[in-house]
Enzyme design. Structure first.
Site, PDB file in Angstrom:
ATOM      1  N   ARG A 172      15.483  -1.265  -0.791  1.00  0.00           N
ATOM      2  CA  ARG A 172      15.862  -0.206   0.138  1.00  0.00           C
ATOM      3  C   ARG A 172      16.622   0.888  -0.611  1.00  0.00           C
ATOM      4  NH1 ARG A 172      14.341   2.056   4.911  1.00  0.00           N
ATOM      5  NH2 ARG A 172      15.973   2.118   6.509  1.00  0.00           N
ATOM      6  N   GLY A 207       5.926   1.587  11.459  1.00  0.00           N
ATOM      7  CA  GLY A 207       6.107   2.052  12.822  1.00  0.00           C
ATOM      8  C   GLY A 207       7.536   2.323  13.252  1.00  0.00           C
ATOM      9  N   GLY A 208       8.484   2.506  12.308  1.00  0.00           N
ATOM     10  CA  GLY A 208       9.857   2.773  12.715  1.00  0.00           C
ATOM     11  C   GLY A 208      10.428   1.636  13.535  1.00  0.00           C
ATOM     12  N   THR A 241       5.481   4.796   7.336  1.00  0.00           N
ATOM     13  CA  THR A 241       5.668   3.562   6.556  1.00  0.00           C
ATOM     14  C   THR A 241       4.295   2.925   6.357  1.00  0.00           C
ATOM     15  OG1 THR A 241       7.901   3.183   7.444  1.00  0.00           O
ATOM     16  CG2 THR A 241       6.843   1.278   6.541  1.00  0.00           C
ATOM     17  N   ASP A 250      17.684   7.789   8.214  1.00  0.00           N
ATOM     18  CA  ASP A 250      17.613   6.486   8.863  1.00  0.00           C
ATOM     19  C   ASP A 250      18.999   5.936   9.168  1.00  0.00           C
ATOM     20  OD1 ASP A 250      15.290   5.416   9.769  1.00  0.00           O
ATOM     21  OD2 ASP A 250      14.983   4.035   8.122  1.00  0.00           O
ATOM     22  N   GLU A 280      10.049   6.926   4.710  1.00  0.00           N
ATOM     23  CA  GLU A 280      10.662   7.199   6.006  1.00  0.00           C
ATOM     24  C   GLU A 280       9.709   8.011   6.871  1.00  0.00           C
ATOM     25  OE1 GLU A 280      13.392   7.710   9.274  1.00  0.00           O
ATOM     26  OE2 GLU A 280      12.166   6.282   8.243  1.00  0.00           O
ATOM     27  N   THR A 284       8.044   2.416   2.367  1.00  0.00           N
ATOM     28  CA  THR A 284       8.189   3.627   3.163  1.00  0.00           C
ATOM     29  C   THR A 284       8.780   4.788   2.373  1.00  0.00           C
ATOM     30  OG1 THR A 284       9.099   4.477   5.251  1.00  0.00           O
ATOM     31  CG2 THR A 284      10.501   3.012   3.972  1.00  0.00           C
ATOM     32  N   SER A 319      17.122  -0.999   8.508  1.00  0.00           N
ATOM     33  CA  SER A 319      15.676  -0.881   8.549  1.00  0.00           C
ATOM     34  C   SER A 319      15.091  -1.772   9.635  1.00  0.00           C
ATOM     35  CB  SER A 319      15.078  -1.287   7.197  1.00  0.00           C
ATOM     36  OG  SER A 319      13.667  -1.304   7.247  1.00  0.00           O
ATOM     37  N   SER A 320      13.982  -1.326  10.210  1.00  0.00           N
ATOM     38  CA  SER A 320      13.211  -2.176  11.128  1.00  0.00           C
ATOM     39  C   SER A 320      12.071  -2.891  10.409  1.00  0.00           C
ATOM     40  CB  SER A 320      12.639  -1.322  12.267  1.00  0.00           C
ATOM     41  OG  SER A 320      13.667  -0.825  13.088  1.00  0.00           O
TER      42      SER A 320
END
Length: 573
Positions: free
Chosen positions: A109, A472-473, A391, A431, A411, A409, A450-451
């Site tokens: 990340r 997909g966020g 992503t 984010d 973002e 990603t 993060s998702s």
């Protein structure tokens, strides 16, 4: 007797992992047959573009490992799907080791620069900067992590030389590749990044015309960067000329970023223990904070206490219960999960706490839920994060049965719209919460929540059962859980489970694919208080695989350009 024996074995297996939810109070749904071991000398790749999948398969054919192939897949995605991921972004990799049956998470990340401040996304009036302004600014870019993360994982688990993993991507960048319909659509959109100067220049042909689907696009700058990356290793990204250009680019404009060359040189990926929990006769393993794997596990644990599996995808009550469980999960996830100390991971999937939350799920939609108080939690905190939906996700399984599930990603679409050496820079700082409070507030060196939940599925004996993930966020958690229900509870082929309609329920919002539900479902949802609207929550990019009968049952999301392919490595084809 088989199910009882399996359940006892599963309980024993989970004794050293995160808590296993107690058995549901309703009668369990029919279960998928336990997966068998990964096919010997079979390889599998699912990725968001055929060229990316082929790059991974080429590495497997040469005897490479799943991590080797992951490097090749990411290098190609950065070229052919730059709207979604790239070398200027970050990723989470969940890796399964067939020999030890261990699941490890590699956290690549992005991080906030040392000069980041909690109020850096606020304007002079103290209000959040409008997202279209923030996303194009230098402040939006976090220190990229995917290259360092891949290099660390490849150093530990690779079988080929690092230098030999980029040939397919170098050739495609130098000679050109065919623009896909999806890339053509985003390149010609009116979004802020697509209309930024770097993106406009890149996506124009020699005649000054915008590229379109079917055109050939070349990227010699990226080919040159990959040659240096192949020869020099990750230092080609984090030190020297590329690092200098990244810093210079983020410092341009009215809202310059604080990133320095020292920030880039200091970046380090983190190796984390996966968070795991049982679901039916399987074990699900996903990344811990700052990602949202615990949210996915909590959601599935609540689902296990309902009768969704016994109902099926044409029953509106099943979708109401799914929506209510989703809303409860998001309320807890948003309040507690971030790159902070004291996230109550065990508490969120504690059996008694899960039972208390599942008891709130009815056959009608209630008011927007508030966060609960899981064991070990401090006071729930306000969250103001607006996570958008760019992503990519891919899966690799090598001939030895090792697996990689990786979500990657930049973002938002095309990141900040700013390019360096042929790749886009991320806008991952957006984010974070724009408001400087809560678990996802900005701080130097911190990683934004993060998702992304690249997931590995295990049998009760910890052999590999499958893998899944999606872009997909914040909707990622909904996409992945929907597909898991389809695969495990409704016993659907993976492709069919992926194609099920998406329904994303968070707070007071119910979004989904209203035209894809079985007849009567949308009306039945409305009668029960779920007023489903088209809009956000529809652009999933799921990739999944489940091992059934000694074969890979894989699927790629029909909503995107992806493919899922199996090869027989014993024959070298």
């Amino acid at each position: 007797m088989r199910i009882l024996a399996t359940s006892l074995a599963l309980a024993a297996t989970l004794a050293g992992c995160a808590p296993r939810a107690a058995a549901p109070s309703v009668a369990p749904a029919p279960l998928s047959p336990p997966a068998t071991a990964a096919p010997a000398r079979q390889g599998f790749v699912a990725a968001a573009h055929p060229l990316a999948a082929e790059a991974g398969l080429a590495v497997l054919r040469r005897g490479g490992s799943a991590v080797d192939a992951a490097v090749a897949v990411q290098a190609m995605l950065s070229l052919v799907e730059p709207q979604s991921s790239g070398m200027g972004g970050g990723a989470f990799m969940t890796r399964y080791d067939a020999k030890t049956r261990a699941v490890t998470v590699y956290d690549g990340r992005e991080t906030a620069p040392a000069g980041a401040t909690p109020d850096m996304l606020l304007g002079p009036d103290g209000k959040p900067i409008p997202f279209p302004v923030a996303v194009l600014s230098g402040r939006a870019t976090g220190v990229p992590g995917v290259v360092r993360m891949l290099a660390l994982a490849q150093q530990r688990h690779g079988k080929l030389r690092w230098a030999d993993l980029f040939g397919e991507s170098i050739a495609a960048a130098q000679n050109g590749f065919i623009v896909s319909p999806r890339l053509g659509r985003f390149a010609n959109s009116n979004g802020p990044q697509a209309t930024a100067p770097d993106a406009v220049a890149y996506f124009r042909n020699a005649r000054g015309e915008k590229i379109k689907a079917g055109d050939t696009l070349k990227n010699p700058a990226y080919a040159a960067f990959l040659r240096r990356l192949a020869a020099q290793g990750p230092d080609a990204m984090y030190r020297g000329e590329t690092a200098r250009r990244i810093v210079a680019r983020v410092r341009q404009g009215e809202l310059p970023g604080a990133m320095t060359e020292a920030d880039l040189a200091a970046y380090r990926p983190v190796v984390r223990e996966a968070v795991c929990n049982g679901y039916r006769v399987y074990i699900l393993c996903a990344p811990p904070p700052p990602s949202s794997g615990v949210g996915l596990l909590q959601l599935m644990a609540m689902i296990e206490r309902t009768d969704i599996g016994a109902r099926g995808s044409d029953d509106p009550v099943a979708w109401v219960k799914y929506a209510e469980a989703s809303r409860l999960m998001y309320a807890d996830r948003d309040a507690y999960v971030g790159d902070v100390a004291g996230v109550p991971v065990k508490g969120l999937i504690d059996p008694a706490y899960v039972a208390s939350r599942a008891a709130l799920i009815g056959e009608r939609a209630g008011p927007p839920p508030v966060a609960g108080t899981p064991p070990g939690a401090v006071t729930a905190r306000i969250d103001a994060t607006d996570e958008v939906a760019g992503t990519s996700h891919f899966i690799v399984i090598d001939g030895d049965g090792n697996a990689v599930s990786m979500t990657t990603t930049v973002e938002s679409y095309f990141g900040t719209g700013r390019m360096v050496d042929g790749f886009f820079l991320n806008n991952q700082m957006t984010d974070f919460s724009f408001v400087p409070e809560g678990p996802n507030a900005i701080a130097p060196g911190k990683r934004p929540r993060s998702s992304m939940v690249p997931t590995v599925i295990l049998n009760s004996d910890r052999t590999l059962a499958g893998a899944i993930g999606s872009p997909g966020g914040n909707a990622i958690l909904g996409y992945v859980s929907k597909a898991l229900i389809g695969i495990i509870d409704w016993n659907l082929p993976v492709a069919n489970a992926i194609a099920l309609p998406n329904l994303i329920a968070r707070g007071s919002s119910f979004n989904g694919e209203v035209d894809k539900f079985a007849p009567g479902v949308v009306a039945g949802l409305a009668e029960r208080g779920v007023m489903l609207r088209a809009g956000q929550g529809e652009d999933s990019g799921l990739h999944g695989v489940f091992i059934r009968g000694g074969r890979f049952d894989g699927g790629a999301d029909p909503r995107r350009d992806g493919v899922a392919r199996t090869i027989d490595l014993s024959k070298g084809q």
